[in-house]
Design an enzyme around this catalytic site. Structure first.
Site, PDB file in Angstrom:
ATOM      1  N   SER A 182      12.945   9.073   5.541  1.00  0.00           N
ATOM      2  CA  SER A 182      13.602   8.154   6.468  1.00  0.00           C
ATOM      3  C   SER A 182      15.059   7.926   6.062  1.00  0.00           C
ATOM      4  O   SER A 182      15.856   8.866   6.029  1.00  0.00           O
ATOM      5  CB  SER A 182      12.794   6.862   6.558  1.00  0.00           C
ATOM      6  OG  SER A 182      13.191   6.079   7.658  1.00  0.00           O
ATOM      7  N   ASP A 209       7.321   9.584  16.162  1.00  0.00           N
ATOM      8  CA  ASP A 209       8.386   8.977  15.375  1.00  0.00           C
ATOM      9  C   ASP A 209       9.620   8.817  16.250  1.00  0.00           C
ATOM     10  O   ASP A 209      10.055   9.777  16.897  1.00  0.00           O
ATOM     11  CB  ASP A 209       8.702   9.875  14.178  1.00  0.00           C
ATOM     12  CG  ASP A 209       9.734   9.308  13.229  1.00  0.00           C
ATOM     13  OD1 ASP A 209      10.206   8.174  13.443  1.00  0.00           O
ATOM     14  OD2 ASP A 209      10.076  10.009  12.252  1.00  0.00           O
ATOM     15  N   HIS A 228       5.943   8.445  11.736  1.00  0.00           N
ATOM     16  CA  HIS A 228       6.955   8.053  10.760  1.00  0.00           C
ATOM     17  C   HIS A 228       6.264   7.393   9.561  1.00  0.00           C
ATOM     18  O   HIS A 228       5.350   6.596   9.716  1.00  0.00           O
ATOM     19  CB  HIS A 228       7.928   7.060  11.397  1.00  0.00           C
ATOM     20  CG  HIS A 228       9.094   6.751  10.533  1.00  0.00           C
ATOM     21  ND1 HIS A 228      10.226   7.522  10.509  1.00  0.00           N
ATOM     22  CD2 HIS A 228       9.305   5.762   9.626  1.00  0.00           C
ATOM     23  CE1 HIS A 228      11.085   7.027   9.645  1.00  0.00           C
ATOM     24  NE2 HIS A 228      10.544   5.958   9.088  1.00  0.00           N
TER      25      HIS A 228
END
Length: 323
Positions: free
Chosen positions: A159, A254, A284
């Site tokens: 991320s 995501d 995610h």
């Protein structure tokens, strides 16, 4: 794939239940960080075995910084993996990347160093990038003491950690500093467009990360007077030439999915050796939830295989941009 992996969905649900049992989602960022630390051991329990896990405090840029060192069995001195946790540049800790770090160390026999970089909004852009650059220099100076070649560094993260891995590589290139030998970018944020197809599909946050949270993260991370299209904030606007071998891991469910597809397309137009993996059914944060999601564990093994290949002198490009 039109439906999320049921084990991925179960892990997301379990995490929400753990939050509720811990008093619910905290109202403040500071309490949110503390809750993440409290819940992290649940998700790291049973991670692949390594020889040692050492917590240390190092000093650079005039500040003390925490690191966690994962030393594998039969450690190889070839290189080191510098891991950067996720959390929107504002949340996350070295504990939240525990399963991924155990996996990378166990499956590559390379030492992994997880860095507690500076967090926004207290320390906005470019503080974290400067921390990572300094950590690479620290690695070069002290790696031999820990049994690895500290000038052969992989940058990898999830991320926001994926964003920072790429941004730090670009910053080092621009400053003429020694470069990482490879980058592992897992479900990263690479641009400031919050109206992509994947944001529109998953923005409500039904699978975790939401539009609202990403908007808040950008507000915390980007200082007043700085554009969110600054290339080291949104690398989709950067010159991407001169980068080392790169792995891009993309989760289907995501909001950041399309960021990674766009980045992979731009990297494919350069000379960068590129490996792209698209994980149907995963959401995610799959690296954090790998404990309960076999498909996520396989995805992390793909990244470890990339590190092994590059460390041994290979850098096979595998362009897999189809959806």
């Amino acid at each position: 794939m039109k439906t999320i992996d049921p084990e991925m969905m179960a892990a997301i649900k379990e995490h929400k239940e753990l939050q509720q049992a811990d008093g619910g989602v905290p109202d403040t960022l500071v309490e949110n960080r503390r809750q993440q630390n409290r819940l992290a051991p649940h998700w790291s329990d049973g991670a692949p075995a390594v020889a040692k896990v050492l917590d240390r405090t190092i000093r650079f840029n005039g500040e003390e910084t925490d690191i966690r060192i994962y030393q594998p069995h039969a450690a190889k001195p070839d290189a080191v993996i510098l891991f950067l946790h996720g959390g929107g540049w504002a949340r996350g800790t070295i504990s939240t990347g525990d399963w991924a770090c155990h996996t990378f160390a166990a499956e590559t026999n390379l030492t992994v160093v997880s860095l507690a970089y500076s967090l926004a909004p207290e320390a906005p852009f470019p503080a974290a990038i400067n921390d990572i650059r300094a950590a690479m220099d620290w690695s070069a100076e002290h790696g031999a003491e820990l049994g690895f070649n500290g000038r052969r560094v992989f940058l990898t993260g999830t991320s926001a950690g994926g964003n920072l891995s790429l941004a730090a590589a670009l910053a080092r290139r621009d400053h003429g500093e020694f470069m990482p030998i490879g980058c592992g970018l897992l479900f990263g944020v690479f641009g400031d467009n919050l109206e992509t197809d994947s944001y529109n599909a998953y923005g409500p946050g039904q699978y975790g990360l939401s539009y609202a949270r990403m908007k808040q993260y950008f507000e915390w991370y980007v200082p007043e007077g700085v554009s969110s299209r600054e290339p080291l904030i949104s690398p989709l606007y950067a010159d991407l030439s001169g980068l080392p071998a790169t792995f891009v891991g993309i989760a289907e469910f995501d909001v950041l999915r399309d960021d990674s597809f766009l980045l992979a397309g731009k990297l494919a137009a350069t000379a960068t050796p590129l490996t792209v993996r698209y994980y149907e059914g995963l959401a995610h944060g799959y690296a954090m939830f790998a404990k309960g999601v076999p498909a996520a564990r396989r995805a992390l093994s793909d990244t470890a295989a990339f590190f092994r290949d590059v460390a041994s002198g290979g850098c096979n490009a595998e362009h897999e941009l189809q959806r």
